[in-house]
Design an enzyme around this catalytic site. Structure first.
Site, PDB file in Angstrom:
ATOM      1  N   TYR A   1       0.734  -1.050  -0.042  1.00  0.00           N
ATOM      2  CA  TYR A   1      -0.093  -0.120   0.015  1.00  0.00           C
ATOM      3  C   TYR A   1       0.858   1.233  -0.033  1.00  0.00           C
ATOM      4  O   TYR A   1       1.986   1.048  -0.294  1.00  0.00           O
ATOM      5  CB  TYR A   1      -0.803  -0.100   1.210  1.00  0.00           C
ATOM      6  CG  TYR A   1      -2.103  -1.126   1.030  1.00  0.00           C
ATOM      7  CD1 TYR A   1      -2.870  -1.194   0.083  1.00  0.00           C
ATOM      8  CD2 TYR A   1      -1.937  -2.282   1.979  1.00  0.00           C
ATOM      9  CE1 TYR A   1      -3.747  -2.256  -0.188  1.00  0.00           C
ATOM     10  CE2 TYR A   1      -2.905  -3.217   1.816  1.00  0.00           C
ATOM     11  CZ  TYR A   1      -3.770  -3.422   0.691  1.00  0.00           C
ATOM     12  OH  TYR A   1      -4.608  -4.479   0.584  1.00  0.00           O
TER      13      TYR A   1
ATOM     14  N   CYS B   1      -9.220 -22.790  11.934  1.00  0.00           N
ATOM     15  CA  CYS B   1      -9.046 -22.080  10.424  1.00  0.00           C
ATOM     16  C   CYS B   1      -8.462 -23.168   9.422  1.00  0.00           C
ATOM     17  O   CYS B   1      -7.361 -23.610   9.782  1.00  0.00           O
ATOM     18  CB  CYS B   1      -8.249 -20.741  10.220  1.00  0.00           C
ATOM     19  SG  CYS B   1      -7.730 -20.099   8.509  1.00  0.00           S
TER      20      CYS B   1
ATOM     21  N   CYS C   1      -8.594 -22.197   3.763  1.00  0.00           N
ATOM     22  CA  CYS C   1      -9.273 -22.200   2.338  1.00  0.00           C
ATOM     23  C   CYS C   1      -9.289 -21.245   1.706  1.00  0.00           C
ATOM     24  O   CYS C   1      -9.465 -20.946   0.395  1.00  0.00           O
ATOM     25  CB  CYS C   1     -10.808 -22.970   2.630  1.00  0.00           C
ATOM     26  SG  CYS C   1     -11.956 -21.778   3.559  1.00  0.00           S
TER      27      CYS C   1
HETATM   28  S1  SF4 Z   1     -12.854 -18.777   5.261  1.00  0.00           S
HETATM   29 FE1  SF4 Z   1     -11.150 -20.592   5.214  1.00  0.00          FE
HETATM   30  S2  SF4 Z   1      -9.230 -19.308   5.250  1.00  0.00           S
HETATM   31 FE2  SF4 Z   1     -10.759 -17.759   5.951  1.00  0.00          FE
HETATM   32  S3  SF4 Z   1     -10.888 -17.697   8.257  1.00  0.00           S
HETATM   33 FE3  SF4 Z   1     -12.469 -19.348   7.538  1.00  0.00          FE
HETATM   34  S4  SF4 Z   1     -11.480 -21.104   7.614  1.00  0.00           S
HETATM   35 FE4  SF4 Z   1      -9.665 -19.554   7.382  1.00  0.00          FE
END
Ligand code: SF4
Ligand SMILES: Cc1cc2nc3c(=O)[nH]c(=O)nc-3n(C[C@H](O)[C@H](O)[C@H](O)COP(=O)(O)O)c2cc1C
Length: 662
Positions: A174, A345, A348
Site C-alpha cells: 500500500y 481455520c 481455504c
Molecule cells: S474462510 Fe477459510 S481461510 Fe478464511 S478464516 Fe475461514 S477457514 Fe480460514
C-alpha cells in the site's frame, strides 16, 4: 500463570500499555462498514464477540485516512469526523472484555482502485500496479505532505474514539510500502532513489501521527519483511527500517510480507498448501535487530506453535487473523484446556479473503456466525423439540451443531457408513488437509453435542415421517453428473469423486480428465501423485478459474512440475478402447488414454423435498441439495436454517446475503 501455555498467557507490553496475553487480533478488512466508512452495529457485535474470546489486543482493520486511499467497498474509514462515534463503539466493545484496542491507519495508493474510491489512484511513481492495473497520478511533494497530514488527522480521530494505540500500515504494497520499495518507487527527488529517501514518506507520516498523539501514545508499524519480486524489498531493507523506527520511538513492529504483485505466491495470507508459520524467519530477523516488541503473523493456528515461538524468543506477540474469524474462542479454549474444541481455520481462503476481493462481506467458511454475531447471540428456543437432519456432510453437520446449541434434540441420518459427505473426497488430494481438519472437527462436535448419528441410514419420505420429527433439514447434497459420451462403453470411465473416495488409486495409467475446474485440477494432482500420466481438459476457458488466486497459482505450478498436461478450451468428444477424442478451438485430436475421469459438476439430490414439501412438517432444504456450490454456502445455510426454524428476525441485509447464496 497458565500451566498449559504459560508464554501465551503471560502479559506483554506495547509501549506504556500492558496486554493481558500475547495474542493480537491481526487487522482484517471485512466489508462490514457502511459505504461512507462508518462502523455498523454488525461490526461492533463482531468485534465484541472476538474480544469476548479472550484475545489480548485487537487491531481494527486497515482504515482509510483519505477517500482516495479507500481500497474496499465497505472498508472502515477514519478519514472524516463522522466516523468517530462508530469507532468509539468498536473501542468500547473491545474494552468491555479487557482487550487493548488499536486501529490500522491506511492509504491504498495505487493498490486502491478508482472504481471503489471514486478517485484516480495516487502513487510515488506513475506506474500501474500489476494487479489493480489502473494508471496512478504521480504525487507531487505538496500532495505527499497533504497525505502525511491526513494520517495525522486520522490519528487524532483514533485518540478521540478512545483507541489505546495506532498502527501504521507500511506493509502489503500500500502507499507507505510503495514509497519504501524500489519495485514501485522510481522517483528522482527527495522521496526516491536512496534508502533514506524512500523511507522519507514513512518518517513524515510517523512524525505527523506522533505530533498529533504526543510522545507517550504507542504507535506500531506493520511492514512487509520482504516482497520476493525483482526490485522488491528484502529482509535487510526491512531490518534497516525497523531499526530506524525503533530510534524514532515506535512501540512495536508487526512483520508480515508481500504486496499485491506477489500475493499469489501464497505467503501473505497463506492458503492450505503453504506451511504453518511460514513468516517466522522474517520476524526472527527483525527481532534480532531491535529491542522493541515484535509481532509475528501468518498461519500460526496451533497453540503449541505459538507457545514455541514465544519460548524461543522469535517474537513477543502472536497475531491471529483468520484463526479468530474461525473461532473467536481460540484464546479462551487454549487457556482452559479445551484445545481440542478449537474450530481451526482451514486456510481455504474462500469465505474470507476471496469474498473480500470480490467486494463481499467476509463470512468464514467454518464459522457461519462471522459477521452475523447478533443473529446467533444467545441461541435458544429449540426446547428439546425433535429435529431430523438428513445428510451428514458439512451442511448437515453444521445444521445439527447449531440446532443442538439452540436446544433442539437432533438425530442425523447419513446414507453412508461415514460422516463427511464431499469433505472425504476434498481431503484426499495432496495439500488439502484443511478439509480433513474440518471433517474431524465436525465429527468431534457431533459426539460432544450428543447428536444421535445414524450411519448407513438412507431415509425415504415415509421413513422421515415415521420418525415423527418436529422439523426436518434436508442436507442430501449432490451427486456427480455422468453424461454419456459416444464410445464410453469401451473405456474405463469414473467420476472424480469416485476416484478420490476409493481406497486404491489408479496407478501408472494414461488418464484424461474432462472438466478442469478446481475439482478436476485437484483430482489431476492426486492422480499424478500416483504416477499416472494425466491430461486435463476444460471446455470453457482456463483451468481452475474457480479457485482462490493464490491457491490456483500454487496448484498450477505443482501440476506443471508433475508434468500434468493442461488443455484449456478443449472439449471431450468421444472415446475409443484406448483413446479420448477431443475438440480444440481449431482441430480435433486423439489422446491415448486408459481411463477417462469426469469432473463435470454435480446434480442436486433434492427428491425428498418434493415428497415432504406438503407433509405439514417444517422442512428446509440446504446446501448442494438446493444448488451445487461450496462448503462455505453449505455450512452457512445449515446454520441459517436453524435461525429460520426459531423464526429469528434477521436484519434485512443479512437476510439478503443468505438469500444471495442460493
Ligand atoms: S474462510 Fe477459510 S481461510 Fe478464511 S478464516 Fe475461514 S477457514 Fe480460514
Ligand atoms: C479478510 C482479510 C482481510 C485482511 N485485511 C488486512 C488489513 O486490513 N491489514 C493488514 O495489514 N492485513 C490484512 N490482512 C492480513 C492479515 O492481517 C494477516 O496478516 C494474514 O491473514 C495472515 O495471518 P493469519 O494466517 O493468522 O490469517 C487481511 C487478511 C484477511 C484474511
Amino acid at each position: 500463570m497458565n500451566q498449559l501455555f504459560p508464554m501465551i498467557f503471560t502479559p506483554g507490553r506495547i509501549g506504556r500499555l500492558q496486554a493481558k496475553n500475547r495474542l493480537v487480533l491481526a487487522p482484517m478488512v471485512r466489508n462490514y462498514a457502511a459505504e461512507d466508512g462508518r462502523a455498523t452495529p454488525r461490526y461492533v457485535a463482531h468485534i465484541e464477540r472476538i474480544a469476548r474470546g479472550g484475545v489480548g489486543a485487537i487491531i481494527i482493520e486497515a482504515s482509510y485516512v483519505r477517500q482516495d486511499g479507500k481500497g474496499f467497498a465497505r472498508q472502515l474509514g477514519i478519514h472524516e469526523d463522522h466516523t468517530v462515534p462508530g469507532l468509539r463503539q468498536l473501542v468500547k466493545a473491545g474494552h468491555r472484555h479487557g482487550a487493548l484496542m488499536g486501529i490500522q491507519l491506511f492509504h491504498g495508493g495505487r493498490q486502491a482502485s478508482g472504481k471503489i474510491s471514486g478517485f484516480q489512484p495516487v502513487a510515488p511513481s506513475p506506474i500501474n500496479d500489476p494487479v489493480v492495473n489502473e494508471f496512478p497520478h504521480e504525487l507531487t511533494a505538496p500532495e505527499i505532505a497533504d497525505i502525511a497530514a491526513a494520517f495525522g488527522c486520522a490519528a487524532g480521530r483514533a485518540r478521540e474514539a478512545g483507541f489505546d494505540f495506532v498502527e501504521l500500515h507500511g506493509a502489503h504494497g500500500y502507499l507507505i510500502a510503495q514509497f519504501l520499495s524500489p519495485f514501485s518507487n522510481y522517483r528522482k527527488d527527495d522521496y526516491g532513489g536512496t534508502t533514506e529517501n524512500r523511507r522519507r514518506f514513512l518518517e513524515e507520516v510517523y512524525a505527523a501521527v506522533r505530533a498529533t498523539l504526543g510522545d507517550q501514545f504507542p504507535i506500531t508499524v506493520r511492514l512487509s519483511g520482504e516482497e520476493t519480486i525483482p526490485g522488491g524489498l528484502t529482509i535487510s531493507d526491512t531490518v534497516d527500517t525497523a531499526k530506524r523506527l525503533e530510534a524514532l520511538g515506535a512501540a512495536a513492529l508487526h512483520i508480515s510480507t508481500g504486496n499485491y504483485a506477489t500475493y499469489a505466491m501464497g505467503t501473505m495470507i497463506p492458503p492450505m498448501a503453504v506451511s504453518d508459520g511460514v513468516l517466522l524467519p522474517l520476524a526472527r530477523r527483525v527481532k534480532a535487530a531491535v529491542g522493541i516488541p515484535v509481532i509475528t503473523v501468518g498461519k500460526l493456528r496451533m497453540p503449541e506453535m505459538a507457545e514455541d515461538v514465544l519460548t524461543r524468543g522469535d517474537a513477543d506477540f502472536i497475531a491471529l487473523g483468520r484463526s479468530l474469524l474461525a473461532d473467536p474462542d481460540w484464546p479462551a479454549k487454549t487457556a482452559s484446556g479445551r484445545r481440542t474444541e478449537i474450530r481451526h481455520c482451514i486456510a481455504c481462503n474462500e469465505g474470507c479473503i476471496s469474498r473480500l476481493f470480490a467486494q463481499q462481506p467476509v463470512w468464514c467458511t467454518v464459522n457461519p456466525e462471522t459477521g452475523r454475531e447478533s443473529a446467533f447471540a444467545g441461541l435458544s428456543g429449540g426446547n428439546g423439540r425433535k429435529l431430523l437432519v438428513v445428510g451428514g456432510g458439512p451442511g448437515g453437520m453444521a445444521a445439527a451443531r447449531w440446532a443442538v446449541e439452540a436446544g433442539f434434540t437432533v438425530t442425523l441420518h447419513e446414507a453412508r457408513a461415514e460422516l463427511g459427505g464431499q469433505l472425504v473426497a476434498a481431503a484426499a488430494a495432496p495439500y488439502r488437509e484443511g478439509w480433513q481438519m474440518l471433517r474431524d472437527y465436525l465429527i468431534r462436535e457431533m459426539a460432544r453435542l450428543k447428536v444421535d448419528v445414524k450411519p448407513n441410514s438412507r431415509l425415504d419420505a415415509a421413513g422421515v415421517l415415521r420418525e415423527q420429527p418436529w422439523a426436518v433439514i434436508l442436507a442430501t447434497g449432490a451427486e456427480p453428473v455422468r453424461p454419456s459420451f459416444p464410445g464410453g462403453e469401451w473405456m474405463s470411465v469414473m467420476t472424480g469423486r469416485d476416484v478420490l473416495e476409493r481406497p486404491a488409486p489408479p496407478q501408472h495409467r494414461r488418464i484424461v480428465i474432462a472438466g478442469g475446474g478446481c475439482a478436476g485440477a485437484q483430482t489431476a494432482e492426486y492422480l499424478a501423485h500416483y504416477g499416472n500420466e494425466v491430461t486435463v481438459l476444460e471446455a470453457e476457458g482456463d483451468i481452475a478459474i474457480d479457485a482462490p488466486s493464490d491457491e490456483r497459482n500454487l496448484l498450477l505450478a505443482r501440476l506443471q512440475r508433475r508434468g500434468v498436461k493442461l488443455m484449456p478450451n478443449t472439449r471431450l468428444l468421444n472415446m475409443t478402447l484406448s483413446s479420448a477424442v477431443v475438440l480444440l478451438p481449431n482441430e480435433t485430436r486423439t489422446l491415448p488414454a486408459d481411463m477417462v475421469v469426469l469432473c463435470l459438476g454435480s446434480r442436486s439430490m433434492d427428491e425428498l423435498m418434493a415428497h415432504l414439501g406438503d407433509s405439514g412438517v417444517p422442512t428446509h432444504l440446504i446446501g448442494d441439495a438446493v444448488r451445487p456450490r461450496k462448503v462455505t454456502e453449505a455450512m452457512a445455510e445449515g446454520a441459517a436454517a436453524v435461525l429460520d426454524l426459531l423464526e429469528r428476525p434477521l436484519e434485512p441485509a443479512l437476510r439478503q446475503e443468505i438469500e444471495a447464496l442460493r
